[in-house]
Design a protein around this motif. Sequence first.
Motif, mmCIF file in Angstrom:
data_model
loop_
_atom_site.group_PDB
_atom_site.id
_atom_site.type_symbol
_atom_site.label_atom_id
_atom_site.label_comp_id
_atom_site.label_asym_id
_atom_site.label_seq_id
_atom_site.Cartn_x
_atom_site.Cartn_y
_atom_site.Cartn_z
ATOM 1 N N PHE A 71 0.953 -1.163 -0.094
ATOM 2 C CA PHE A 71 0.028 0.011 0.025
ATOM 3 C C PHE A 71 1.000 0.954 0.047
ATOM 4 O O PHE A 71 1.704 1.547 0.807
ATOM 5 N N LEU A 72 0.770 2.108 -1.249
ATOM 6 C CA LEU A 72 1.595 3.313 -1.237
ATOM 7 C C LEU A 72 0.862 4.328 -0.817
ATOM 8 O O LEU A 72 -0.209 4.608 -1.063
ATOM 9 N N ILE A 73 1.689 5.397 0.009
ATOM 10 C CA ILE A 73 0.975 6.677 0.658
ATOM 11 C C ILE A 73 1.697 7.636 0.063
ATOM 12 O O ILE A 73 3.091 7.826 0.244
ATOM 13 N N CYS A 74 1.323 8.744 -0.858
ATOM 14 C CA CYS A 74 2.219 9.835 -1.339
ATOM 15 C C CYS A 74 1.398 11.133 -1.031
ATOM 16 O O CYS A 74 0.165 11.275 -0.872
ATOM 17 N N THR A 75 2.234 12.200 -1.133
ATOM 18 C CA THR A 75 1.936 13.594 -0.921
ATOM 19 C C THR A 75 1.911 14.296 -2.353
ATOM 20 O O THR A 75 2.968 14.034 -3.078
ATOM 21 N N ARG A 76 1.019 15.121 -2.489
ATOM 22 C CA ARG A 76 1.244 15.831 -3.909
ATOM 23 C C ARG A 76 1.514 17.309 -3.587
ATOM 24 O O ARG A 76 1.073 18.131 -2.981
ATOM 25 N N SER A 77 2.730 17.588 -4.268
ATOM 26 C CA SER A 77 3.304 18.896 -4.208
ATOM 27 C C SER A 77 2.289 19.910 -4.932
ATOM 28 O O SER A 77 1.342 19.723 -5.669
ATOM 29 N N SER A 78 2.823 21.220 -4.810
ATOM 30 C CA SER A 78 2.103 22.341 -5.472
ATOM 31 C C SER A 78 2.092 22.263 -6.906
ATOM 32 O O SER A 78 1.370 22.546 -7.602
ATOM 33 N N GLY A 79 3.331 21.565 -7.417
ATOM 34 C CA GLY A 79 3.555 21.419 -8.806
ATOM 35 C C GLY A 79 2.785 20.288 -9.538
ATOM 36 O O GLY A 79 2.718 20.102 -10.672
ATOM 37 N N GLY A 80 1.976 19.350 -8.690
ATOM 38 C CA GLY A 80 1.216 18.547 -9.137
ATOM 39 C C GLY A 80 1.918 16.927 -9.012
ATOM 40 O O GLY A 80 1.597 16.204 -9.355
ATOM 41 N N LYS A 81 3.343 16.916 -8.755
ATOM 42 C CA LYS A 81 4.123 15.827 -8.533
ATOM 43 C C LYS A 81 3.877 15.095 -7.241
ATOM 44 O O LYS A 81 3.351 15.654 -6.315
ATOM 45 N N LEU A 82 3.821 13.643 -7.376
ATOM 46 C CA LEU A 82 3.893 12.764 -6.040
ATOM 47 C C LEU A 82 5.158 12.583 -5.624
ATOM 48 O O LEU A 82 6.082 12.226 -6.173
#
Length: 535
Positions: free
Chosen positions: A501-512
């Motif tokens: 199970f992967l958990i990511c955050t999304r930066s202001s530029g839309g990258k994960l």
Amino acid sequence: MQKSVRYNEGHALYLALLARKEGTKRGYLSKKTAETNRWHEKWFALYQNVLFYFEGEQSARPAGMYMLEGCNCERVPAPKGCAAGSAKDAALDKQHYFTVLFGHEGQKPLELRCEDEVDGEEWVEAIHQASYSDILIEREVLMQKYIHLVQIVETEKVAANQLRHQLEDQDTEIERLKSEIVALNKTKEKMRPYQGNQEDEDPDIKKIKKVQSFMRGWLCRRKWKTIVQDYICSPHAESMRKRNQIVFNMVEAESEYVHQLYVLVNCFLRPLRMAASSKKPPISHDDVSSIFLNSETIMFLHEIFHQGLKARIANWPTLILADLFDILLPMLNIYQEFVRNHQYSLQVLANCKQNRDFDKLLKQYEANPACEGRMLETFLTYPMFQIPRYIITLHELLAHTPHEHVERKSLEFAKSKLEELSRVMHDEVSDTENIRKNLAIERTIVEGCDILLDTSQTFIRQGSLIQVPSVERGKLSKVRLGSLSLKKEGERQCFLFTKHFLICTRSSGGKLHLLKTGGVLSLIECTLVEETEAS
């Protein structure tokens, strides 16, 4: 100091000799020198993609040579200085000029002229065709034709073997019938004494027998008519009529499918292959191969199968189809490559459409009346449904084929083989699409993720979840999806796989970005606790 380029002079002289004897085009032309801008008459000889020139027709050694691979030849008007003036200028004005433009920098154009216009056109056309890449394309077309002919030969061998077995069976049947005829002739010889006695019968007896014979014939015809009418109305006859109708519909569907493949190959594949060989190609040969895959081979296969179906229809009402499917089944494995890479081919096509030149050219092809307003994607999708269509047709055919029918077992075998092939293709497509999905997700994550390179990792779903901070309850501390130091809620982009199970955050530029702590959770060592109470 830069060294000069070495070449094999002996091989060049040998090619020059071949050019003098077997050259595609030979003759006198005037050549303009680059140093003095003067015209000198030379004897030229074109061999494959090399242009030699000699001081004269009888010269043994060439004065020079040009490599024509990748060049362009075009007609040019006469120089302005020859437009009017003396008789010499008028004669020069009647000359026909053309220029050879080389495809690399640092090489000056080769300016040529001749007196005859037809001769000039022939030189321009010959130089246009002097390309090794065109020879490679022609070789590829010939190889496709060769493969097609080999398949035809193998098919004919199978058919010839079947015909040989049929002839042997017929010879055995003829021998059996001959023996029966001999036995009947012997019986007839024994009956002749009784026939001699009948000739002396009374005329009234003969009339009575004649009337009895007429009545027996009438009763027999009446009974036969009743039998025929009963059979016409019977369920078996109705089933045979439906079976024939299914066969006729299958022939029509196969004819339409062959026409669709013909349009795909001749209105899209071959023109785009030619465009990829042009000076400014809107698409590469690799992209053409990735989009169309082996559709040309599929067209050749179904043209043969369609011809076999039409030959069977010509022998109606005797319709034997099982042997055709026996020939077709081993060749249907070519669909595996097409189906496995179909989604990828559509993706390559979508990427190519980003090129304006390609998109404009493709719209011109789709405007062809033969396409009937359909797009290239539609034609690429037709082969995807052919195997399921065969399975449905055989299922309907078996529903109206009696169990004692001579083709029953062969049709059931063909149906089982097609279903097995369909399952294999479905599994391969699922595995391929899963790998591509995993790689697409791996590319969106900035840091990358090695666990997605595992082919056994199957994608389940993705979406946004709210990660909440840790909650203390008595002596137990339950951590919810992530870091122990999390103190406020946050939205996370999550990906669920069979093993992780992967958990990511999304930066202001839309990258994960993967969470530094707890970004990758192994589901093998996890326990899921569902909390029903409101937080």
